[in-house]
Design a protein around this motif. Structure first.
Motif, PDB file in Angstrom:
ATOM      1  N   TYR A 137       0.824  -1.037   0.140  1.00  0.00           N
ATOM      2  CA  TYR A 137       0.089  -0.057  -0.069  1.00  0.00           C
ATOM      3  C   TYR A 137       0.816   1.478  -0.154  1.00  0.00           C
ATOM      4  O   TYR A 137       2.125   1.433   0.294  1.00  0.00           O
ATOM      5  CB  TYR A 137      -0.779  -0.045   1.301  1.00  0.00           C
ATOM      6  N   THR A 138       0.761   2.395  -0.693  1.00  0.00           N
ATOM      7  CA  THR A 138       1.202   3.671  -0.471  1.00  0.00           C
ATOM      8  C   THR A 138       0.713   4.695   0.775  1.00  0.00           C
ATOM      9  O   THR A 138      -0.383   3.996   1.139  1.00  0.00           O
ATOM     10  CB  THR A 138       0.878   4.469  -2.185  1.00  0.00           C
ATOM     11  N   ILE A 139       1.489   5.061   1.423  1.00  0.00           N
ATOM     12  CA  ILE A 139       1.704   5.683   2.477  1.00  0.00           C
ATOM     13  C   ILE A 139       1.755   7.248   2.505  1.00  0.00           C
ATOM     14  O   ILE A 139       2.986   7.775   1.937  1.00  0.00           O
ATOM     15  CB  ILE A 139       2.769   6.123   3.759  1.00  0.00           C
ATOM     16  N   PRO A 140       0.518   8.082   2.248  1.00  0.00           N
ATOM     17  CA  PRO A 140       1.109   9.753   2.046  1.00  0.00           C
ATOM     18  C   PRO A 140       1.496  10.208   2.323  1.00  0.00           C
ATOM     19  O   PRO A 140       1.573  10.147   4.222  1.00  0.00           O
ATOM     20  CB  PRO A 140      -0.248  10.466   1.769  1.00  0.00           C
ATOM     21  N   LEU A 141       2.787  10.632   2.436  1.00  0.00           N
ATOM     22  CA  LEU A 141       4.026  11.397   3.402  1.00  0.00           C
ATOM     23  C   LEU A 141       3.675  13.079   3.002  1.00  0.00           C
ATOM     24  O   LEU A 141       3.325  13.429   2.262  1.00  0.00           O
ATOM     25  CB  LEU A 141       5.148  11.045   2.912  1.00  0.00           C
ATOM     26  N   LYS A 142       4.571  14.058   3.709  1.00  0.00           N
ATOM     27  CA  LYS A 142       3.952  15.461   3.711  1.00  0.00           C
ATOM     28  C   LYS A 142       5.240  15.174   3.400  1.00  0.00           C
ATOM     29  O   LYS A 142       7.014  16.125   4.635  1.00  0.00           O
ATOM     30  CB  LYS A 142       3.695  15.506   5.329  1.00  0.00           C
ATOM     31  N   HIS A 143       6.041  16.145   2.414  1.00  0.00           N
ATOM     32  CA  HIS A 143       7.329  16.385   2.132  1.00  0.00           C
ATOM     33  C   HIS A 143       6.755  17.604   1.031  1.00  0.00           C
ATOM     34  O   HIS A 143       6.045  18.289   0.857  1.00  0.00           O
ATOM     35  CB  HIS A 143       8.183  15.157   1.190  1.00  0.00           C
ATOM     36  N   ARG A 144       8.510  17.506   0.709  1.00  0.00           N
ATOM     37  CA  ARG A 144       8.729  19.737  -0.439  1.00  0.00           C
ATOM     38  C   ARG A 144       8.038  18.972  -1.823  1.00  0.00           C
ATOM     39  O   ARG A 144       7.934  19.867  -2.419  1.00  0.00           O
ATOM     40  CB  ARG A 144      10.074  19.801  -0.080  1.00  0.00           C
ATOM     41  N   ILE A 145       7.692  17.892  -2.159  1.00  0.00           N
ATOM     42  CA  ILE A 145       7.194  17.864  -3.278  1.00  0.00           C
ATOM     43  C   ILE A 145       6.614  16.205  -2.933  1.00  0.00           C
ATOM     44  O   ILE A 145       6.879  15.284  -2.268  1.00  0.00           O
ATOM     45  CB  ILE A 145       8.807  17.133  -4.550  1.00  0.00           C
ATOM     46  N   PRO A 146       5.716  16.032  -4.619  1.00  0.00           N
ATOM     47  CA  PRO A 146       4.888  14.953  -3.888  1.00  0.00           C
ATOM     48  C   PRO A 146       5.429  13.370  -3.510  1.00  0.00           C
ATOM     49  O   PRO A 146       6.741  12.960  -4.627  1.00  0.00           O
ATOM     50  CB  PRO A 146       4.549  14.433  -5.254  1.00  0.00           C
ATOM     51  N   CYS A 147       5.003  12.718  -2.308  1.00  0.00           N
ATOM     52  CA  CYS A 147       6.382  11.552  -2.093  1.00  0.00           C
ATOM     53  C   CYS A 147       5.369  10.439  -0.360  1.00  0.00           C
ATOM     54  O   CYS A 147       4.134  11.283  -0.560  1.00  0.00           O
ATOM     55  CB  CYS A 147       6.929  12.595  -0.379  1.00  0.00           C
ATOM     56  N   CYS A 148       5.647   9.532  -1.413  1.00  0.00           N
ATOM     57  CA  CYS A 148       4.830   8.627  -0.413  1.00  0.00           C
ATOM     58  C   CYS A 148       5.390   7.647   0.502  1.00  0.00           C
ATOM     59  O   CYS A 148       6.634   7.142  -0.857  1.00  0.00           O
ATOM     60  CB  CYS A 148       3.270   7.698  -1.432  1.00  0.00           C
ATOM     61  N   GLY A 149       5.386   6.921   1.756  1.00  0.00           N
ATOM     62  CA  GLY A 149       5.960   5.849   1.470  1.00  0.00           C
ATOM     63  C   GLY A 149       5.184   4.327   1.388  1.00  0.00           C
ATOM     64  O   GLY A 149       4.190   4.452   0.595  1.00  0.00           O
ATOM     65  N   TYR A 150       5.417   3.489   1.798  1.00  0.00           N
ATOM     66  CA  TYR A 150       5.095   2.145   1.666  1.00  0.00           C
ATOM     67  C   TYR A 150       4.863   0.908   2.428  1.00  0.00           C
ATOM     68  O   TYR A 150       5.877   1.496   3.875  1.00  0.00           O
ATOM     69  CB  TYR A 150       5.943   1.625   0.235  1.00  0.00           C
ATOM     70  N   LEU A 151       3.830  -0.344   2.730  1.00  0.00           N
ATOM     71  CA  LEU A 151       2.940   0.115   4.011  1.00  0.00           C
ATOM     72  C   LEU A 151       3.083  -1.534   3.021  1.00  0.00           C
ATOM     73  O   LEU A 151       2.639  -1.981   2.444  1.00  0.00           O
ATOM     74  CB  LEU A 151       1.847  -0.235   4.380  1.00  0.00           C
ATOM     75  N   PHE A 152       4.275  -3.242   3.892  1.00  0.00           N
ATOM     76  CA  PHE A 152       3.960  -4.132   3.220  1.00  0.00           C
ATOM     77  C   PHE A 152       3.495  -4.914   3.715  1.00  0.00           C
ATOM     78  O   PHE A 152       4.148  -4.752   5.042  1.00  0.00           O
ATOM     79  CB  PHE A 152       5.749  -5.005   2.605  1.00  0.00           C
ATOM     80  N   ARG A 153       2.249  -5.867   3.526  1.00  0.00           N
ATOM     81  CA  ARG A 153       1.747  -6.425   4.265  1.00  0.00           C
ATOM     82  C   ARG A 153       1.673  -8.696   4.439  1.00  0.00           C
ATOM     83  O   ARG A 153       1.288  -8.628   2.676  1.00  0.00           O
ATOM     84  CB  ARG A 153      -0.485  -6.685   4.870  1.00  0.00           C
ATOM     85  N   GLU A 154       2.191  -8.453   4.928  1.00  0.00           N
ATOM     86  CA  GLU A 154       2.009 -10.232   4.777  1.00  0.00           C
ATOM     87  C   GLU A 154       0.695 -10.664   4.361  1.00  0.00           C
ATOM     88  O   GLU A 154      -0.271 -10.077   5.501  1.00  0.00           O
ATOM     89  CB  GLU A 154       3.235 -11.080   5.846  1.00  0.00           C
ATOM     90  N   LYS A 155      -0.031 -11.531   3.234  1.00  0.00           N
ATOM     91  CA  LYS A 155      -1.176 -11.667   3.795  1.00  0.00           C
ATOM     92  C   LYS A 155      -1.060 -13.698   4.859  1.00  0.00           C
ATOM     93  O   LYS A 155      -0.254 -14.533   4.726  1.00  0.00           O
ATOM     94  CB  LYS A 155      -1.546 -12.545   2.409  1.00  0.00           C
ATOM     95  N   GLN A 156      -2.371 -13.658   5.444  1.00  0.00           N
ATOM     96  CA  GLN A 156      -2.795 -15.056   6.552  1.00  0.00           C
ATOM     97  C   GLN A 156      -2.327 -16.403   5.598  1.00  0.00           C
ATOM     98  O   GLN A 156      -3.221 -16.055   4.426  1.00  0.00           O
ATOM     99  CB  GLN A 156      -3.939 -14.504   6.627  1.00  0.00           C
ATOM    100  N   LYS A 157      -1.838 -16.699   6.336  1.00  0.00           N
ATOM    101  CA  LYS A 157      -1.368 -18.324   5.901  1.00  0.00           C
ATOM    102  C   LYS A 157      -2.108 -19.010   5.967  1.00  0.00           C
ATOM    103  O   LYS A 157      -3.703 -18.992   6.863  1.00  0.00           O
ATOM    104  CB  LYS A 157       0.060 -18.970   6.342  1.00  0.00           C
ATOM    105  N   GLU A 158      -2.985 -20.223   5.291  1.00  0.00           N
ATOM    106  CA  GLU A 158      -3.438 -21.458   5.536  1.00  0.00           C
ATOM    107  C   GLU A 158      -3.520 -21.890   7.032  1.00  0.00           C
ATOM    108  O   GLU A 158      -2.451 -22.245   7.118  1.00  0.00           O
ATOM    109  CB  GLU A 158      -3.493 -22.281   4.477  1.00  0.00           C
ATOM    110  N   ALA A 159      -4.573 -22.300   7.484  1.00  0.00           N
ATOM    111  CA  ALA A 159      -3.899 -23.063   8.927  1.00  0.00           C
ATOM    112  C   ALA A 159      -4.088 -24.236   8.774  1.00  0.00           C
ATOM    113  O   ALA A 159      -3.595 -24.930   7.660  1.00  0.00           O
ATOM    114  CB  ALA A 159      -5.625 -23.119   9.621  1.00  0.00           C
ATOM    115  N   HIS A 160      -2.826 -24.813   9.800  1.00  0.00           N
ATOM    116  CA  HIS A 160      -2.387 -25.528   9.228  1.00  0.00           C
ATOM    117  C   HIS A 160      -3.294 -27.264   9.882  1.00  0.00           C
ATOM    118  O   HIS A 160      -3.928 -27.148  10.381  1.00  0.00           O
ATOM    119  CB  HIS A 160      -0.839 -26.487  10.229  1.00  0.00           C
TER     120      HIS A 160
END
Length: 304
Positions: A137-160
């Motif tokens: 996902y993008t994370i809108p950041l507050k900088h002098r020019i357009p800038c975004c951070g990034y969020l990496f989310r692992e998906k839920q694995k199947e049960a064992h």
């Protein structure tokens, strides 16, 4: 070694020093590599850290400042010389493509593979990439020019599957996939066997947020709440608070305050100003607010 970690290739800021390289990181999820930012020296650091170039398929650029993207044309050229044939996908605000397109046209016009640019909106929190194991996902950041951070989310694995229980209830092999995904089992005589009796929960999915460059902004807190690892820029110490506001950067204390309010598990600070010879001052200021803070450094590999 864990199966989800972050490698710091560079954690300095715009002015080159002998202590730190410009921004770049590798996020590794099992055999997949994702790059965030690509400052000068990135590919040399990949060599030093024994990171395999051929496993890199996605590059996420935060903004079009040189210390975050000047290494990109060189890396793209090197991948061509190494015989890459699969597409390389680059994500970033429109300004990044405005910089990259003419440079590639001049120096990389005979590549044996395709560079695909996917423009992101740096002002929106949005899903921009997804595969079977991760969402970005993008994370809108507050900088002098357009800038975004990034969020990496692992998906839920199947049960064992608990093999002893599925054998006991004689669960057919054809139903194992449904059982892993949460289905109950109904025996031939109509008895309902709860899924919890047949499976063990998978390991909780992990998450990583990268926030550089940005002024202090509480607006990002809901987007990064509870992440396992947060990398947040800490360009300045409190003594240079006025300078941080002028340049739309954060202090170490402000980075820690974001981590505290977002209730993250661990904070890593970086993007240090060249004015600091010793990062212990910045680390100390951050730990006063958020004790579980690390000072980023080149070569670090941090489990997520």
């Amino acid at each position: 070694m864990t199966d989800f970690d972050m490698h710091i290739l560079g954690c300095g800021s715009a002015l080159p020093t002998t202590r730190h390289l410009p921004s770049s990181q590798i996020v590794r999820l099992r055999e997949k590599l994702f790059m965030i930012d690509c400052g000068e020296g990135t590919q040399l650091q990949m060599r030093r850290m024994h990171i395999r170039f051929n496993r890199l398929n996605h590059i996420f650029i935060t903004h079009a400042h040189g210390d975050h993207c000047f290494g990109l044309p060189g890396l793209i050229s090197t991948l061509g010389m190494l015989g890459r044939i699969g597409d390389l996908v680059v994500y970033g605000p429109r300004d990044v493509n405005d910089y990259l397109t003419p440079v590639l046209a001049q120096f990389c016009h005979h590549l044996p593979y395709k560079v695909v640019f996917r423009e992101v909106d740096p002002f929106k929190h949005a899903l921009i990439m997804e595969d079977r194991s991760i969402q970005v996902y993008t994370i809108p950041l507050k900088h002098r020019i357009p800038c975004c951070g990034y969020l990496f989310r692992e998906k839920q694995k199947e049960a064992h599957i608990i093999r002893e229980m599925t054998d006991f209830y004689q669960v057919p092999v054809r139903m194992m996939k449904d059982i892993k995904q949460g289905a109950d089992f109904v025996t031939p005589d109509g008895t309902v066997v709860p899924n919890a009796r047949l499976t063990r929960p998978a390991v909780r999915p992990k998450s990583f947020a990268y926030c550089s460059d940005t002024a202090y902004s509480e607006e990002i807190i809901p987007m990064i709440e509870g992440v396992d690892l947060l990398y947040h820029e800490a360009t300045f110490g409190e003594e240079d608070l006025a300078r941080s506001r002028e340049t739309y950067h954060s202090t170490a204390r402000q980075a820690a305050e974001i981590a505290r309010q977002a209730q993250v598990k661990k904070l890593v600070i970086g993007h240090y100003s060249a004015r600091y010879d010793d990062m212990s001052q910045l680390l100390s200021e951050a730990r006063e607010i958020f004790p579980d803070t690390l000072a980023g450094n080149e070569g670090m590999v941090i489990p997520i």
